[in-house]
Design a protein around this motif. Structure first.
Motif, PDB file in Angstrom:
ATOM      1  N   LEU A 496      47.362  -8.167 -61.440  1.00  0.00           N
ATOM      2  CA  LEU A 496      46.740  -9.475 -61.563  1.00  0.00           C
ATOM      3  C   LEU A 496      47.057 -10.099 -62.916  1.00  0.00           C
ATOM      4  O   LEU A 496      47.331 -11.306 -63.016  1.00  0.00           O
ATOM      5  N   ALA A 497      47.030  -9.302 -63.975  1.00  0.00           N
ATOM      6  CA  ALA A 497      47.349  -9.824 -65.307  1.00  0.00           C
ATOM      7  C   ALA A 497      48.782 -10.350 -65.352  1.00  0.00           C
ATOM      8  O   ALA A 497      49.047 -11.427 -65.917  1.00  0.00           O
ATOM      9  N   GLU A 498      49.708  -9.603 -64.747  1.00  0.00           N
ATOM     10  CA  GLU A 498      51.105 -10.033 -64.728  1.00  0.00           C
ATOM     11  C   GLU A 498      51.264 -11.323 -63.923  1.00  0.00           C
ATOM     12  O   GLU A 498      52.041 -12.208 -64.284  1.00  0.00           O
ATOM     13  N   GLU A 503      52.390 -17.140 -63.933  1.00  0.00           N
ATOM     14  CA  GLU A 503      52.054 -18.491 -63.494  1.00  0.00           C
ATOM     15  C   GLU A 503      51.849 -19.425 -64.683  1.00  0.00           C
ATOM     16  O   GLU A 503      52.334 -20.565 -64.685  1.00  0.00           O
ATOM     17  N   LEU A 504      51.112 -18.959 -65.668  1.00  0.00           N
ATOM     18  CA  LEU A 504      50.872 -19.804 -66.834  1.00  0.00           C
ATOM     19  C   LEU A 504      52.157 -20.082 -67.594  1.00  0.00           C
ATOM     20  O   LEU A 504      52.414 -21.214 -68.030  1.00  0.00           O
ATOM     21  N   VAL A 566      43.578 -20.145 -63.982  1.00  0.00           N
ATOM     22  CA  VAL A 566      44.863 -20.762 -64.289  1.00  0.00           C
ATOM     23  C   VAL A 566      44.724 -22.286 -64.305  1.00  0.00           C
ATOM     24  O   VAL A 566      45.226 -22.966 -65.207  1.00  0.00           O
ATOM     25  N   VAL A 567      44.021 -22.830 -63.304  1.00  0.00           N
ATOM     26  CA  VAL A 567      43.839 -24.276 -63.225  1.00  0.00           C
ATOM     27  C   VAL A 567      43.066 -24.788 -64.437  1.00  0.00           C
ATOM     28  O   VAL A 567      43.431 -25.802 -65.055  1.00  0.00           O
ATOM     29  N   ARG A 568      41.984 -24.091 -64.804  1.00  0.00           N
ATOM     30  CA  ARG A 568      41.183 -24.525 -65.955  1.00  0.00           C
ATOM     31  C   ARG A 568      42.004 -24.484 -67.248  1.00  0.00           C
ATOM     32  O   ARG A 568      41.949 -25.418 -68.062  1.00  0.00           O
ATOM     33  N   ALA A 569      42.731 -23.404 -67.423  1.00  0.00           N
ATOM     34  CA  ALA A 569      43.524 -23.256 -68.656  1.00  0.00           C
ATOM     35  C   ALA A 569      44.570 -24.360 -68.755  1.00  0.00           C
ATOM     36  O   ALA A 569      44.722 -25.005 -69.806  1.00  0.00           O
ATOM     37  N   LEU A 570      45.292 -24.599 -67.658  1.00  0.00           N
ATOM     38  CA  LEU A 570      46.339 -25.616 -67.690  1.00  0.00           C
ATOM     39  C   LEU A 570      45.745 -27.002 -67.915  1.00  0.00           C
ATOM     40  O   LEU A 570      46.328 -27.834 -68.620  1.00  0.00           O
ATOM     41  N   GLY A 571      44.586 -27.266 -67.345  1.00  0.00           N
ATOM     42  CA  GLY A 571      43.943 -28.560 -67.540  1.00  0.00           C
ATOM     43  C   GLY A 571      43.550 -28.791 -68.988  1.00  0.00           C
ATOM     44  O   GLY A 571      43.724 -29.897 -69.532  1.00  0.00           O
ATOM     45  N   LEU A 572      43.014 -27.747 -69.626  1.00  0.00           N
ATOM     46  CA  LEU A 572      42.613 -27.888 -71.026  1.00  0.00           C
ATOM     47  C   LEU A 572      43.822 -28.039 -71.937  1.00  0.00           C
ATOM     48  O   LEU A 572      43.810 -28.832 -72.893  1.00  0.00           O
ATOM     49  N   ILE A 573      44.877 -27.304 -71.627  1.00  0.00           N
ATOM     50  CA  ILE A 573      46.107 -27.423 -72.428  1.00  0.00           C
ATOM     51  C   ILE A 573      46.686 -28.823 -72.307  1.00  0.00           C
ATOM     52  O   ILE A 573      47.138 -29.427 -73.291  1.00  0.00           O
TER      53      ILE A 573
END
Length: 579
Positions: A496-498, A503-504, A566-573
């Motif tokens: 899962l980590a990989e 993806e990120l 992943v969605v939250r992280a990409l949105g904040l970035i």
């Protein structure tokens, strides 16, 4: 980047000479390494953040119409001699010689170099305006380097120089750089304030310092909440609080016996006077280019005031390094001064500088230039005169604002940038001229604009940290996301980590994967210390496709699906990554 492959050595404790948070945390997080006093190198994480600050600077400078070049840090002495700064700059100028005995310096700034570049090429009014800049290492041989990147002997600076045909053009260039600096420091996440400032060794007329607010800053700022007045204490003007001298009768001058009363407090107490009815004397000696004493100075302010040294050296038109407190045993026989009992009456063979407030005060008490004696009813004009009269006072908190009269407040800050209106300070002595439409020759009108890149990095850490470590804003963080893999040997967790890492990374995020074979507590502590803004922890819920999502700046944690993380992280970035 996989942390198992990263060159990283965090520290539980900082070295003993680290005093302020930025110095402590940058060392502990292995972002900087000390090489010698005031000289630091940058390790992978620190270098990544520094480059992000540089890129923000480049983007905004380029958008303002400035053009980047790069000049050598090694500068020939001849150019500094042309400008008159080879001796005037003082001991901070790092002077070196080549094998043939030719003098050079390691550049603390580049006014001479840039003036030399343009003086043979910007020969017509059609060639201007121009703004050139560089991001370059600078060197100042500080007497007392301290606080890590705050006051170091080697540092990285962005310096820019504008070239215009007249003052109106300079004003436009200055305003463009002022606006660019506002955008730069905003994007870096800093809470800052532009304030009027002294021009110091750079020179010129008119300057603003961009100050990141911080209690550890060396800049002290005076500001008014009722109007727009804001200035460094070095620059801040004072409002004189003298009554109209025509309404106060001058009393006869009188000498009084005041045994053992050398301080303002002692003489005021002995004579039963308020301190504001006394005159404070401060004695100095000045030096020539070879650091020989070449004269004496007596400065006088009201007894309850503090002398502002920058105002004094500006009044004398000398550099800061060319003045120091006098050896009164040597000064006394020359000038008639007496340690602890010096006053302006009868003083001779020295430059007398009087604060403008004293000229309107009547019947003051001052030293009698005689041991154990003072004079009362001392009045300017009748009893003594000055070679120079000017504002010498330090504007204290609570003093009236020089603009509106409201009480001023003080705060502290870190100087991260400064802009200067140089005018013709360098173009005249170095012969940088152009021809106008009528073929008349004029000196180029210049501006200078500096940003301390390494100091900006430290200022961000000063404003963004807690007891556990750094809290980077996304715009300058070394990485956006850290994935903490709790058990690298667990197949579900690793897979899962990989997956999240891939993806990120594919979506443009900058990601650290902590796949080290370390205890979870070590990993969490390191994540907090290095301050990566977004932490995704892959642990016991991995088999269910869930992770722990946490922002470094917040205490709350959320157990959510890996896809949602992943969605939250990409949105904040996307929202905050550029600044």
């Amino acid at each position: 980047m996989r942390m198992s492959k990263m060159y990283l050595k965090t520290l539980r404790e900082a070295p003993g000479d680290a005093e302020i948070p930025s110095h402590i945390l940058l060392l502990r997080a292995d972002m900087i390494r000390k090489l010698a006093s005031g000289i630091y190198g940058f390790m992978p994480l620190g270098w990544r953040s520094l480059r992000k600050i540089e890129n923000i600077i480049r983007e905004e400078m380029d958008a303002s119409g400035a053009q980047e070049i790069l000049m050598s840090a090694v500068q020939p002495a001849e150019l500094w001699e042309e400008s008159g700064r080879w001796h005037a700059y003082g001991p901070e100028l790092w002077r070196i010689k080549d094998r043939n005995g030719r003098d050079f310096c390691l550049g603390p700034t580049h006014e001479e170099i840039f003036t030399d570049i343009v003086r043979n090429e910007l020969t017509s009014y059609r060639h201007m305006p121009q703004i050139l800049y560089q991001i370059q290492h600078k060197y100042r041989d500080e007497a007392r380097p301290r606080f890590g990147l705050m006051r170091s002997r080697e540092f990285i600076m962005k310096d820019a120089y504008s070239f215009d045909r007249d003052r109106e053009g300079l004003d436009k260039s200055y305003d463009a750089m002022y606006d660019a600096y506002t955008r730069i420091f905003t994007r870096c996440g800093l809470t800052f304030r532009p304030v009027e400032a002294d021009t110091g060794a750079i020179g010129g007329k008119g300057s603003h310092e961009f100050t990141a607010l911080s209690e550890v800053g060396e800049s002290e700022i005076a500001y008014c909440e009722k109007c727009d007045m804001a200035a460094t204490v070095e620059k801040a003007e004072c409002r004189d609080c003298a009554p109209d001298p025509e309404t106060v009768e001058m009393l006869p001058l009188e000498e009084v016996y005041t045994p053992g009363t050398k301080t303002i407090e002692e003489v005021a107490g002995f004579l039963g006077l308020p301190k504001e009815k006394t005159i404070k004397a401060l004695m100095f000696e000045t030096y020539d280019d070879d650091f020989n004493v070449n004269g004496y100075v007596a400065a006088f302010v009201r007894g309850d005031r503090d002398l502002n040294m920058i105002k004094l050296v500006n009044a004398l038109d000398i550099p800061e390094h060319a003045i120091a407190f006098a050896n009164e045993d040597k000064m006394g026989p020359v000038t008639g001064s007496v340690g602890g009992f010096t006053g302006p009456v009868g003083l001779h063979d020295c430059t007398i500088v009087v604060d403008s407030e004293l000229t309107g005060l009547r019947n003051m008490c001052a030293g009698a230039c005689k041991a154990d004696h003072h004079m009362i009813n001392v009045n300017y004009g009748r009893d003594y005169k000055a070679d120079i009269v000017c504002d010498l006072k330090t504007l204290k908190e609570g003093d009236p604002c020089p603009c509106c009269g409201s009480p001023v407040k003080h705060t502290r800050g870190i100087e991260v940038g400064q802009v200067f209106k140089l005018g013709t300070k360098y173009s005249v002595p170095m012969g940088a001229t152009f021809k106008d439409e009528n073929q008349q020759e004029h000196p180029i009108v210049m501006g200078c604009y500096g940003i301390g890149v390494t100091r900006t990095l430290a200022a961000v850490v000063e404003q963004y940290h807690d007891d556990y470590g750094i809290i980077w804003p996304l715009s300058v963080a070394p990485y956006h996301v850290i994935i903490t893999l709790v058990k690298p040997g667990d197949q579900a967790q690793r897979e899962l980590a990989e997956k999240i890492y891939a993806e990120l990374t594919e979506r443009g995020a900058e990601v650290l994967l902590d796949d080290r074979d370390e205890r979870p507590g070590v990993k969490f502590n390191d994540a907090d210390l290095i301050g990566i803004p977004i932490r995704i922890t892959v642990g016991k819920l991995a088999a269910e496709g869930k992770v722990e999502y946490k922002l470094r700046r917040e205490s709350e944690k959320a157990e959510i699906s890996a896809d949602e993380a992943v969605v939250r992280a990409l949105g904040l970035i996307e929202k905050e990554g550029r600044g």
